[in-house]
Write an enzyme that holds these catalytic residues in place. Sequence first.
Site, PDB file in Angstrom:
ATOM      1  N   SER A  10      20.372  83.615 -65.068  1.00 48.78           N
ATOM      2  CA  SER A  10      21.183  83.940 -63.894  1.00 48.78           C
ATOM      3  C   SER A  10      22.646  83.973 -64.310  1.00 48.78           C
ATOM      4  O   SER A  10      22.977  83.728 -65.465  1.00 48.78           O
ATOM      5  CB  SER A  10      20.980  82.887 -62.799  1.00 48.78           C
ATOM      6  OG  SER A  10      21.675  81.711 -63.168  1.00 48.78           O
ATOM      7  N   LYS A  11      23.501  84.233 -63.349  1.00 44.77           N
ATOM      8  CA  LYS A  11      24.943  84.338 -63.628  1.00 44.77           C
ATOM      9  C   LYS A  11      25.486  83.085 -64.307  1.00 44.77           C
ATOM     10  O   LYS A  11      26.468  83.141 -65.035  1.00 44.77           O
ATOM     11  CB  LYS A  11      25.703  84.562 -62.321  1.00 44.77           C
ATOM     12  CG  LYS A  11      25.421  85.921 -61.719  1.00 44.77           C
ATOM     13  CD  LYS A  11      26.719  86.622 -61.359  1.00 44.77           C
ATOM     14  CE  LYS A  11      26.538  88.111 -61.196  1.00 44.77           C
ATOM     15  NZ  LYS A  11      25.475  88.472 -60.270  1.00 44.77           N
ATOM     16  N   ARG A  12      24.853  81.948 -64.036  1.00 52.04           N
ATOM     17  CA  ARG A  12      25.317  80.693 -64.647  1.00 52.04           C
ATOM     18  C   ARG A  12      25.340  80.805 -66.169  1.00 52.04           C
ATOM     19  O   ARG A  12      26.065  80.118 -66.851  1.00 52.04           O
ATOM     20  CB  ARG A  12      24.359  79.551 -64.293  1.00 52.04           C
ATOM     21  CG  ARG A  12      24.588  78.911 -62.946  1.00 52.04           C
ATOM     22  CD  ARG A  12      23.598  77.794 -62.741  1.00 52.04           C
ATOM     23  NE  ARG A  12      22.221  78.280 -62.742  1.00 52.04           N
ATOM     24  CZ  ARG A  12      21.291  77.900 -63.604  1.00 52.04           C
ATOM     25  NH1 ARG A  12      21.559  77.016 -64.536  1.00 52.04           N
ATOM     26  NH2 ARG A  12      20.071  78.392 -63.534  1.00 52.04           N
ATOM     27  N   HIS A  13      24.483  81.644 -66.705  1.00 49.18           N
ATOM     28  CA  HIS A  13      24.384  81.763 -68.161  1.00 49.18           C
ATOM     29  C   HIS A  13      25.387  82.761 -68.738  1.00 49.18           C
ATOM     30  O   HIS A  13      25.324  83.086 -69.910  1.00 49.18           O
ATOM     31  CB  HIS A  13      22.964  82.185 -68.557  1.00 49.18           C
ATOM     32  CG  HIS A  13      21.923  81.186 -68.160  1.00 49.18           C
ATOM     33  ND1 HIS A  13      21.148  81.338 -67.040  1.00 49.18           N
ATOM     34  CD2 HIS A  13      21.566  80.011 -68.713  1.00 49.18           C
ATOM     35  CE1 HIS A  13      20.323  80.302 -66.936  1.00 49.18           C
ATOM     36  NE2 HIS A  13      20.568  79.479 -67.938  1.00 49.18           N
ATOM     37  N   GLY A  14      26.295  83.255 -67.920  1.00 50.05           N
ATOM     38  CA  GLY A  14      27.272  84.232 -68.413  1.00 50.05           C
ATOM     39  C   GLY A  14      26.925  85.607 -67.890  1.00 50.05           C
ATOM     40  O   GLY A  14      26.251  85.728 -66.867  1.00 50.05           O
TER      41      GLY A  14
END
Length: 485
Positions: free
Chosen positions: A242-246
């Site tokens: 997800s976006k949390r991973h960049g």
Amino acid sequence: MTLRLRFAPSPTGFLHVGGARTALFNWLLARKEGGVFALRIEDTDQERSSEEMVEAILAGLSWLGLDWDEGPFFQSLGIDRHRADVAALLERGAAYRDFTTPDELVRLRVDHPTRGLRFPREAAEALRPGEAEEKAAAGEPHAVRFRIPDGETVWEDRVHGKTRFRNADIEDLVLLRTDGTPTYNLAVASDDAEMRINLVIRGDDHISNTPKQILIYEALGHPVPGFAHVPMILGTDGKRLSKRHGATAIGEYAGQGILPEAMVNFLALLGWSPGTDEEVLTRDELVARFSLDRILKKSSVFDTKKLEWLNGQHLARKSPAELAPLLVESLPPGERERTEAWIESEPERFARLVRLLQPRSRSLTELAEQSRAYVLDPPQYDPEAEADFWLPDLEGATARLFALQEKLGEIETWEGAALERALRTLAEERGEGAAKLIHPLRVAVTGRAVSPGIFEVLMVLGRDRAMARIGTALDRLESLRNRRS
Ligand code: GLU
């Protein structure tokens, strides 16, 4: 039979890593088997879909080089056919009208979890013959539901093998909502049949939709396509990507200097393996090697470090001529023209520069950034490089550069060995280590504290430019000294 595949993104967001990988697997197989790769935009969710996202998805696919043979088809344009299919299903008794109110359904689901699954059907069957049609004709709000038949639904998944669902566990799904709009499962089955898709490759988040779609195909009398469900992509922490991973949108990588062929290579290895240890594969090699039976059953991990490594590998394999336009594009707009002119006027020097920087760059952005030290005249002097190698001993740096100016000026052929000999002789004459000369010289000719080997750098610059830069550096040192006194 020609293999007919499709990619069916919903334009509710950018083309993300998972979607791009699904598109790639479809494309690779189509190209390998001489099949057709069709594109369908699933834009039925009008509120969340946008024209801008459609454009972004098409741009993302084009950047990756995944050209489609048919489409893009827009799902929203098929609404009349979707409704006609529902009418046909009603006609055949494979679907029924459901007048249950949403509140009633919620209450039943909570009180009777299993009965809730079948309740709309029981209520419909309690009506006398013809009553449902009368109510519908009178404008009474209702949805249309699919009547899930008894038994079980089984398919031979091309990734997971035999996959079965008990039909009793599947709810009579809505085909047409109360507002008359078709639902996802109906639209997909209707469109895939219309497009004569015979193999569906998609993410395994769709597995639970598959038995519903198979039952719809069967009820409509369409041939059922094959299915291959590709496992999820996880972040390095083992959680769903997800976006949390960049960055997860493909477009962002283009802006970070990633080459499309590196991204394609990286995406291919997310969930597929060539069966050997090879990792760096071109698009053509991937097409030749791709096969469904090497799709891995377990999820794969999105590792940005690996992407960067692959990018460096693909970068290193490109010729200077291939890299020239890409490098220019990665520069700030104000520097592009100048750089282009430089490349055109000195193609050999540019080739030399590229070969020097290629092994030291993991991305186009890095390559372009490093190249600026050679192309921009005069170089931009990095304050930190000056602070480290000039400012602590301005007099010394000046004296050394004067001495170098003289010594290098005497060289007959400007080539690596002669340059090195001259510099080392000078160091000996001065009774100091070569590094004492090299550091201030590096700042003088590149403006930076770090560069490839100094003799290579001098070669790439060529005599005229290198000597001119030493002159510029001496002027600059003089003004620094004046400022200080
Ligand atoms: N539109 C769906 C999605 O973006 C894909 C549907 C499908 O591939 O069947 O997840």
